[in-house]
Design a protein around this motif. Structure first.
Motif, short mmCIF file in Angstrom:
data_model
loop_
_atom_site.label_atom_id
_atom_site.label_comp_id
_atom_site.label_asym_id
_atom_site.label_seq_id
_atom_site.Cartn_x
_atom_site.Cartn_y
_atom_site.Cartn_z
N GLU A 221 0.83 -1.21 0.00
CA GLU A 221 0.00 0.00 0.00
C GLU A 221 0.86 1.25 0.00
O GLU A 221 0.65 2.17 -0.81
N ILE A 222 1.84 1.31 0.90
CA ILE A 222 2.70 2.50 0.93
C ILE A 222 3.60 2.53 -0.30
O ILE A 222 3.91 3.60 -0.83
N GLY A 223 3.99 1.36 -0.81
CA GLY A 223 4.78 1.32 -2.04
C GLY A 223 4.02 1.89 -3.21
O GLY A 223 4.58 2.62 -4.04
N LYS A 224 2.73 1.60 -3.28
CA LYS A 224 1.89 2.14 -4.35
C LYS A 224 1.82 3.66 -4.26
O LYS A 224 1.91 4.36 -5.28
N ARG A 225 1.68 4.17 -3.05
CA ARG A 225 1.61 5.62 -2.86
C ARG A 225 2.93 6.30 -3.25
O ARG A 225 2.93 7.35 -3.88
N ILE A 226 4.04 5.68 -2.86
CA ILE A 226 5.35 6.26 -3.19
C ILE A 226 5.54 6.29 -4.70
O ILE A 226 6.05 7.27 -5.26
#
Length: 521
Positions: free
Chosen positions: A225-230
């Motif tokens: 999830e945070i990887g997608k945002r980054i």
């Protein structure tokens, strides 16, 4: 300025009066004087650099824009500078419109630039400091900051990262990779016929801050999830000043505005999440005695900002910075796998070593000698930071040239690493050049992690993490390149940070059907 008079149903335009003509001529004269003054001022400024060699300009007003624009279309932007170095030397000038810019890859000049941080300062308009006006990394983060506050923070955080040696990192990172293999990598691969290696790497490395003491709610348990945002942020940040329809690939203006608003909202949510993490950590720190734990990154960030007289907003900036730079490792793995498509014999040899060496502890990583050679060569060919900019305050002698103050300097690790003066067959991917470590050349000729006061603090973390990821993948999967038709993977060299397009995509074939089968082998 004209007036109209109505007569019945007809309108008659009155001829311009003397006042109208005087006003019009005055505007034209004033505009011409201002434009002429501006041109003369720029011409006089540019003359101060005439003693510095450089490629001929297309025109005074356009500078080298047309030349670099053509190179950019062919993804040869920095290759243009590689050619200019061979022709005009390691220090030369080029023009951004009318303004001269000094470009250098001279090792002595680079040493001066990186050590004299008071005279060579970072520029204020770095795009990653804000997104559409919403703060991201701010002005004082450990990466983008400057001045006394940054120096204090840097000194304290250097102590933290010095403690992150191999023996300290391995017991944390090895179990993380094993856990990610079972809970994230295997499901990811099972749900995708072909895998975008960069996207997968971003997910893996987004979990890394969690084991360093930056326990984001979406960290170790939901790194995808945070990887997608980054990934979204890093796609949009460098191009945020162009037309938003082009940014989001939308022909509908309303849809583009919606996506823009959603992206800004995402940044706000991430910063709010970081503030909550800081508040909870401060409560925890109130009960501590003595120094911070060696493995608590957030506690050290809070301590560093407090010592510099900064606020929790700057701590948030640092948290955002940490997650953004984690993607640098993803880009490096992605770039390496792009090269492996064209150098299958190198990939085969690396995989053989990764499967042969059993990782039983931190010292076993030292046995991955060929893997390290491949990583070092990948970092030489395509460092994540392709180029940088500094602003010169006061006059200085660089490369034998007296450079006037108040001008822009640019340098490029990409160009430096392709200088035939220091690297034989510099454009060839050849890990063997690192057989005995980094070649015995000036330390300023190989700097994928920069050097001096602004050297990458997490370079050791990066090397250990990338080795562990490559080992985890190689011991569990056979990889076959699967480029998308019409979109071969490429490393885009336009921005300051490398970008990947078209993957690289690989098919992941499991080596073992069950965990028990894997353990038996």
């Amino acid at each position: 300025v004209v007036s109209t008079q109505s007569t019945g149903s007809r309108s008659r335009v009155s001829p311009p009066t003397f006042y109208d003509m005087f006003l019009l001529i005055s505007v034209i004269v004033i505009a011409s004087i201002y434009y002429s003054y501006d041109i003369v001022t720029k011409w006089l400024y540019a003359r101060r650099f005439n003693h510095i060699p450089g490629p001929p300009v297309v025109s005074f007003l356009k500078g080298h824009g047309p030349t670099l624009g053509t190179a950019k279309k062919h993804n040869a932007f920095l290759d243009c500078f590689v050619d200019w170095v061979q022709t005009y030397g390691e220090t030369f000038q080029f023009r951004i419109r009318t303004r001269p810019v000094i470009f250098t890859v001279d090792p002595a000049a680079l040493r001066t630039i990186f050590q004299d941080v008071n005279n060579f300062t970072k520029v204020d308009h770095l795009p990653n400091r804000a997104l559409f006006g919403q703060r991201i990394t701010g002005l004082y983060s450990i990466l983008t900051g400057g001045g006394q506050e940054w120096a204090i923070k840097r000194r304290i955080m250097s102590t933290f990262f010095q403690k992150q040696n191999m023996s300290h990192l391995y017991p944390k990172l090895a179990p993380l990779m094993d856990r990610l293999l079972e809970t994230k990598i295997k499901p990811w691969v099972a749900n995708n016929d072909i895998v975008d290696v960069h996207e997968l790497s971003t997910m893996i490395f987004s979990a890394l801050p969690g084991v360093l003491g930056l326990d984001c709610p979406m960290g170790v348990d939901e790194p995808e999830e945070i990887g997608k945002r980054i990934n979204i942020l890093l796609d949009v940040i460098p191009v945020q000043l162009v037309d938003i329809n082009k940014i989001f690939g939308s022909k509908d203006a309303q849809e583009a505005l919606r996506l823009k608003g959603a992206t800004v909202t995402m940044v706000i949510q991430m910063r709010m999440m970081a503030k909550k993490m800081i508040a909870e950590k401060r409560k925890e720190m109130d009960g501590w005695e003595g120094q911070n734990p060696d493995d608590d990154l957030l506690a050290w960030l809070i301590t560093a900002n407090d010592a510099a007289g900064l606020t929790d907003e700057e701590v948030v900036d640092d948290i955002m910075t940490v997650y953004l730079v984690m993607d640098n490792m993803s880009k490096q793995i992605g770039s390496l796998m792009v090269y492996m498509i064209n150098y299958p014999e190198v990939y085969k040899k690396m995989v053989e070593e990764l499967r042969e060496v059993e990782l039983t502890g931190p010292r076993s990583l030292n046995k991955l000698t060929y893997t390290e050679m491949v990583l070092l060569e990948s970092l030489r060919m395509t460092p994540v930071l392709l180029r940088g900019t500094r602003w010169l305050k006061n006059p200085v002698n660089i490369g034998g040239y007296n450079i006037p103050g108040d001008c822009q300097f640019q340098y490029s690790q990409y160009v430096l690493h392709r200088n035939e003066k220091y690297w034989k067959n510099a454009r060839e991917f050849d890990p063997e050049r690192f057989r005995n470590g980094v070649p015995n050349v000036d330390s300023m000729t190989y700097m994928p992690f920069l050097t001096g006061p602004r050297a990458c603090l997490g370079r050791h973390v990066a090397m250990v993490s990338m080795k562990l990821m490559l080992s985890t993948i190689a011991r569990n999967y056979d990889l076959t390149p699967m480029p998308v038709a019409g979109r071969p993977p490429k490393i885009v060299q336009t921005m300051a940070v490398s970008r990947l397009e078209g993957g690289p995509f690989y098919h992941f074939k499991p080596l073992y059907k069950t965990k028990e089968e894997q353990e038996c082998n």
